[in-house]
Enzyme design. Structure first.
Site, PDB file in Angstrom:
ATOM      1  N   GLY A  46      35.399 -72.697  19.669  1.00 60.32           N
ATOM      2  CA  GLY A  46      34.992 -73.269  21.036  1.00 60.32           C
ATOM      3  C   GLY A  46      35.981 -72.546  22.203  1.00 60.32           C
ATOM      4  N   CYS A  78      38.950 -69.996  14.726  1.00 59.11           N
ATOM      5  CA  CYS A  78      38.767 -69.486  16.035  1.00 59.11           C
ATOM      6  C   CYS A  78      39.439 -70.160  17.007  1.00 59.11           C
ATOM      7  CB  CYS A  78      37.177 -69.107  16.326  1.00 59.11           C
ATOM      8  SG  CYS A  78      36.745 -67.771  17.459  1.00 59.11           S
ATOM      9  N   ARG A 105      44.368 -63.461  22.099  1.00 58.27           N
ATOM     10  CA  ARG A 105      42.857 -63.929  22.253  1.00 58.27           C
ATOM     11  C   ARG A 105      41.885 -63.001  22.720  1.00 58.27           C
ATOM     12  NH1 ARG A 105      43.037 -68.607  26.683  1.00 58.27           N
ATOM     13  NH2 ARG A 105      40.893 -68.833  25.956  1.00 58.27           N
ATOM     14  N   ARG A 134      33.866 -63.595  19.860  1.00 64.19           N
ATOM     15  CA  ARG A 134      35.145 -63.570  20.787  1.00 64.19           C
ATOM     16  C   ARG A 134      36.312 -64.036  20.287  1.00 64.19           C
ATOM     17  NH1 ARG A 134      34.505 -62.405  25.651  1.00 64.19           N
ATOM     18  NH2 ARG A 134      35.714 -63.740  26.692  1.00 64.19           N
ATOM     19  N   HIS A 175      34.047 -67.648  11.961  1.00 65.95           N
ATOM     20  CA  HIS A 175      33.164 -68.937  11.850  1.00 65.95           C
ATOM     21  C   HIS A 175      32.530 -69.294  10.437  1.00 65.95           C
ATOM     22  CE1 HIS A 175      33.475 -70.173  16.123  1.00 65.95           C
ATOM     23  NE2 HIS A 175      33.444 -68.835  16.181  1.00 65.95           N
ATOM     24  N   GLU A 177      31.690 -71.832   9.208  1.00 66.13           N
ATOM     25  CA  GLU A 177      30.626 -73.059   9.250  1.00 66.13           C
ATOM     26  C   GLU A 177      29.232 -72.519   9.612  1.00 66.13           C
ATOM     27  OE1 GLU A 177      32.960 -72.218  11.494  1.00 66.13           O
ATOM     28  OE2 GLU A 177      31.970 -72.245  13.523  1.00 66.13           O
TER      29      GLU A 177
END
Ligand code: GLN
Length: 195
Positions: A46, A78, A105, A134, A175, A177
């Protein structure tokens, strides 16, 4: 067993779908009471500054640190990796400091903002198809941190860690998921069952 996902912001629903698929009970965690009831936790992707601020507002920072220090298995993906880390290379933001790494980041820059890659992972017999959005990379790892996979820096070719483990803490820049490959959540479950 009960596996929570920190549900303040980000893609916690996708993680909880994986938890159900693996036969465990999914729970959204927004309060210290909900946190106390889980056997393991996912901190999703997120926006890490927003998630960190909300975690402070909801009184979750100390309870999270406490449970992770006590050995609760946790997977951060992330923004979740950023929240677990000790520091970022940028300005201060709320972080748990339960993973001894410094993260950079949005490290892959604008040109390659989001991308996918097949990663070789230590201990896995087939590569992981990884989706980076990102994404951060790890700028500096502490001595107790095991690097499970890295990707080459697009500018210099230097390996940048994107998948690490430190005891009960597992973190990915990407990610897992989103791809239907449940091996990384499986690691979380194995760690949970080992504690
Ligand atoms: N860029 C986000 C951050 O810095 C992380 C992106 C993600 O979780 N997919 O917090």
């Amino acid at each position: 067993m009960i596996i929570g996902a920190l549900a303040l912001q980000g893609d916690f629903r996708e993680h909880l779908a994986v938890v159900s698929r693996l036969g465990h009970q999914p729970v959204e965690v927004r309060t210290p009471e909900e946190l106390a009831a889980v056997d393991a936790l996912v901190i999703p992707g997120g926006e890490s500054t927003t998630m960190g601020r909300l975690a402070s507002l909801y009184g979750l920072i100390d309870p999270l640190r406490h449970r992770i220090d006590e050995g609760m298995a946790v997977l951060g993906t992330c923004a979740g990796m950023i929240l677990l880390a000790a520091a970022t290379t940028g300005p201060d933001q709320p972080q748990l400091g339960t993973l001894d790494v410094v993260v950079e980041r949005n490290a892959f820059g604008r040109q390659v903002d989001s991308f996918e890659a097949d990663l070789d992972v230590a201990g896995f017999d087939a590569p992981v198809h990884a989706v980076f959005i990102r994404a951060p990379w790890i700028h500096k790892v502490g001595a107790a941190v095991e690097v499970l996979s890295s990707v080459p820096d697009p500018a210099t070719g230097e390996p940048r860690p994107v998948f690490v483990r430190q005891g009960n803490v597992v973190a990915t820049s990407f990610h897992p998921e989103l791809t239907g490959d449940d091996r990384i959540h499986g690691m979380l479950i194995d760690l949970m069952e080992a504690t």
